[in-house]
Design a protein around this motif. Structure first.
Motif, mmCIF file in Angstrom:
data_model
loop_
_atom_site.group_PDB
_atom_site.id
_atom_site.type_symbol
_atom_site.label_atom_id
_atom_site.label_comp_id
_atom_site.label_asym_id
_atom_site.label_seq_id
_atom_site.Cartn_x
_atom_site.Cartn_y
_atom_site.Cartn_z
ATOM 1 N N HIS B 56 8.503 0.566 1.336
ATOM 2 C CA HIS B 56 7.671 1.626 0.743
ATOM 3 C C HIS B 56 6.846 2.375 1.792
ATOM 4 N N ALA B 57 6.145 1.647 2.678
ATOM 5 C CA ALA B 57 5.308 2.344 3.666
ATOM 6 C C ALA B 57 6.178 3.114 4.661
ATOM 7 N N TYR B 58 7.252 2.490 5.116
ATOM 8 C CA TYR B 58 8.134 3.135 6.103
ATOM 9 C C TYR B 58 9.424 3.674 5.500
ATOM 10 N N ARG B 59 9.592 3.522 4.214
ATOM 11 C CA ARG B 59 10.768 4.066 3.505
ATOM 12 C C ARG B 59 12.081 3.746 4.229
ATOM 13 N N LEU B 60 12.180 2.485 4.639
ATOM 14 C CA LEU B 60 13.396 1.925 5.256
ATOM 15 C C LEU B 60 13.716 2.517 6.642
ATOM 16 N N THR B 61 12.739 3.177 7.260
ATOM 17 C CA THR B 61 12.943 3.685 8.624
ATOM 18 C C THR B 61 12.787 2.529 9.610
ATOM 19 N N PRO B 62 13.801 2.276 10.431
ATOM 20 C CA PRO B 62 13.663 1.171 11.398
ATOM 21 C C PRO B 62 12.799 1.563 12.588
ATOM 22 N N GLY B 63 12.316 0.546 13.303
ATOM 23 C CA GLY B 63 11.622 0.766 14.570
ATOM 24 C C GLY B 63 10.147 1.098 14.463
ATOM 25 N N GLN B 64 9.569 0.937 13.293
ATOM 26 C CA GLN B 64 8.148 1.268 13.103
ATOM 27 C C GLN B 64 7.288 0.006 13.259
ATOM 28 N N PRO B 65 6.046 0.179 13.778
ATOM 29 C CA PRO B 65 5.256 -1.009 14.129
ATOM 30 C C PRO B 65 4.654 -1.746 12.921
ATOM 31 N N ILE B 66 4.738 -3.059 12.988
ATOM 32 C CA ILE B 66 4.123 -3.947 11.982
ATOM 33 C C ILE B 66 3.468 -5.088 12.748
ATOM 34 N N SER B 67 2.269 -5.459 12.325
ATOM 35 C CA SER B 67 1.661 -6.660 12.912
ATOM 36 C C SER B 67 1.142 -7.547 11.787
ATOM 37 N N VAL B 68 1.185 -8.833 12.034
ATOM 38 C CA VAL B 68 0.633 -9.810 11.087
ATOM 39 C C VAL B 68 -0.231 -10.782 11.885
ATOM 40 N N GLY B 69 -1.505 -10.831 11.520
ATOM 41 C CA GLY B 69 -2.411 -11.778 12.159
ATOM 42 C C GLY B 69 -2.797 -12.867 11.184
ATOM 43 N N CYS B 70 -2.998 -14.064 11.694
ATOM 44 C CA CYS B 70 -3.404 -15.183 10.838
ATOM 45 C C CYS B 70 -4.621 -15.865 11.442
ATOM 46 N N GLU B 71 -5.664 -16.015 10.640
ATOM 47 C CA GLU B 71 -6.843 -16.775 11.049
ATOM 48 C C GLU B 71 -6.960 -17.971 10.127
ATOM 49 N N CYS B 72 -7.203 -19.101 10.701
ATOM 50 C CA CYS B 72 -7.405 -20.306 9.892
ATOM 51 C C CYS B 72 -8.814 -20.829 10.142
ATOM 52 N N ARG B 82 -0.756 -5.128 9.213
ATOM 53 C CA ARG B 82 -1.068 -3.748 9.568
ATOM 54 C C ARG B 82 0.211 -2.948 9.767
ATOM 55 N N ASP B 83 0.176 -1.703 9.286
ATOM 56 C CA ASP B 83 1.295 -0.784 9.533
ATOM 57 C C ASP B 83 0.750 0.633 9.552
ATOM 58 N N GLU B 84 1.581 1.562 10.013
ATOM 59 C CA GLU B 84 1.164 2.959 10.139
ATOM 60 C C GLU B 84 1.979 3.855 9.226
ATOM 61 N N GLY B 85 2.454 3.297 8.140
ATOM 62 C CA GLY B 85 3.289 4.054 7.212
ATOM 63 C C GLY B 85 2.482 4.727 6.120
ATOM 64 N N MET B 86 3.163 5.066 5.045
ATOM 65 C CA MET B 86 2.520 5.731 3.908
ATOM 66 C C MET B 86 1.482 4.798 3.289
ATOM 67 N N PRO B 87 0.379 5.387 2.757
ATOM 68 C CA PRO B 87 -0.630 4.524 2.121
ATOM 69 C C PRO B 87 -0.070 3.807 0.898
ATOM 70 N N MET B 88 -0.696 2.682 0.581
ATOM 71 C CA MET B 88 -0.295 1.968 -0.629
ATOM 72 C C MET B 88 -0.906 2.670 -1.845
ATOM 73 N N PRO B 89 -0.188 2.655 -2.966
ATOM 74 C CA PRO B 89 -0.778 3.224 -4.188
ATOM 75 C C PRO B 89 -1.891 2.309 -4.696
ATOM 76 N N LEU B 90 -2.940 2.920 -5.203
ATOM 77 C CA LEU B 90 -4.055 2.129 -5.752
ATOM 78 C C LEU B 90 -4.189 2.404 -7.237
ATOM 79 N N PRO B 91 -4.644 1.458 -8.050
ATOM 80 C CA PRO B 91 -4.944 0.087 -7.639
ATOM 81 C C PRO B 91 -3.676 -0.670 -7.234
ATOM 82 N N LEU B 92 -3.864 -1.752 -6.496
ATOM 83 C CA LEU B 92 -2.722 -2.580 -6.125
ATOM 84 C C LEU B 92 -2.074 -3.158 -7.383
ATOM 85 N N PRO B 93 -0.782 -3.361 -7.362
ATOM 86 C CA PRO B 93 -0.103 -3.930 -8.540
ATOM 87 C C PRO B 93 -0.707 -5.272 -8.955
ATOM 88 N N SER B 94 -0.750 -5.481 -10.260
ATOM 89 C CA SER B 94 -1.405 -6.681 -10.788
ATOM 90 C C SER B 94 -0.572 -7.939 -10.611
#
Lengths: 114, 139
Positions: B56-72, B82-94
């Motif tokens: 959805h954010a990148y509409r299946l375009t390859p090569g776009q940046p994604i990061s996932v951080g984990c804190e415990c 984190r991504d730099e694609g299209m914004p998510m629709p709000l409210p978030l799905p239930s």
């Protein structure tokens, strides 16, 4: 082909891959549909090799069920791991499919349904 | 506090990022006391969240940046995507369950089952989805 397929007692037995996720779901869906439409709609999907599946993978199995039922057949599931079963229970799909511990029992169940 | 970050590119046809999540992030969940079934649920929820970015954010375009951080921390596992694609629709799905035989619509159900506390913001063109799993309080 992304799936392993064989026939047993007039039932199509399809083994899903180790991972069934967004990346390979499209091909798996097309392959499963082709297998079902080439047969009689009686299908056992063997999940014994499948360690991980996401919602795209679930959609493949549901699409298979829809294709089979259009042919007045059905899709039975066999050899689910505990984690894959938990996924089916979370999404309530365990209420839609008949689930068997082993593949032979699933194949036999089609015979009893005749 | 333990922290781990992974970075990869969107790849609608690839699974290499699955191995990154499993090898680099899931050990933190295990170290926090999660059992195999809980780790599977967290991993699955993260995969669904990344799938949403790719689809959805990148509409299946390859090569776009994604990061996932984990804190415990002692209180929670906190993942930030984190991504730099299209914004998510709000409210978030239930995450309401999809109809039994529906072909799709189960992704957010799986995400919310893994993470009861979810936040989203968009800052300077970057989507930040924070997924929080509280941990049982140590006695």
């Amino acid at each position: 082909m992304s799936l392993t397929h064989r026939q047993e007692h007039d039932v199509d037995v399809v083994t899903l891959p180790e991972r069934l996720v967004m990346a390979n779901a499209g091909e798996a869906r097309a392959d499963l549909k082709q297998i079902i439409q080439s047969g009689n709609g009686r299908v056992v999907v063997d999940l014994g090799e499948t360690l991980f599946m996401d919602s795209s993978g679930l959609a493949v199995v549901v699409a298979g069920l829809q294709a089979a039922r259009k042919m007045e057949g059905d899709v039975y599931l066999a050899r689910m791991s505990d984690t894959i079963r938990a996924l089916f229970e979370l999404t309530r799909l365990h209420t839609v499919f008949q689930i068997f511990d082993d593949e032979a029992a699933a194949v036999r169940a089609f015979g009893k349904a005749d | 506090m333990q922290r781990e970050d992974i970075h990869f590119s969107s790849d609608p046809q690839g699974m290499a990022w699955h191995a990154l999540i499993e090898a680099r992030l899931m050990p933190l969940a295990r170290a926090a006391g999660c059992n195999d079934m809980e780790v599977f649920g967290l991993q699955l929820a993260l995969v669904e969240a990344v799938n949403n970015i790719v689809e959805h954010a990148y509409r299946l375009t390859p090569g776009q940046p994604i990061s996932v951080g984990c804190e415990c921390t002692p209180a929670a596992l906190r993942f930030e995507l984190r991504d730099e694609g299209m914004p998510m629709p709000l409210p978030l799905p239930s995450g309401e369950p999809a109809p039994a035989e529906a072909d799709g619509g189960r992704g957010w159900q799986i995400i919310r089952a893994g993470f009861p506390d979810i936040h989203y913001e968009r800052v300077d063109g970057v989507n930040r989805l924070t997924l929080i799993r509280p941990l049982p309080t140590a006695v």
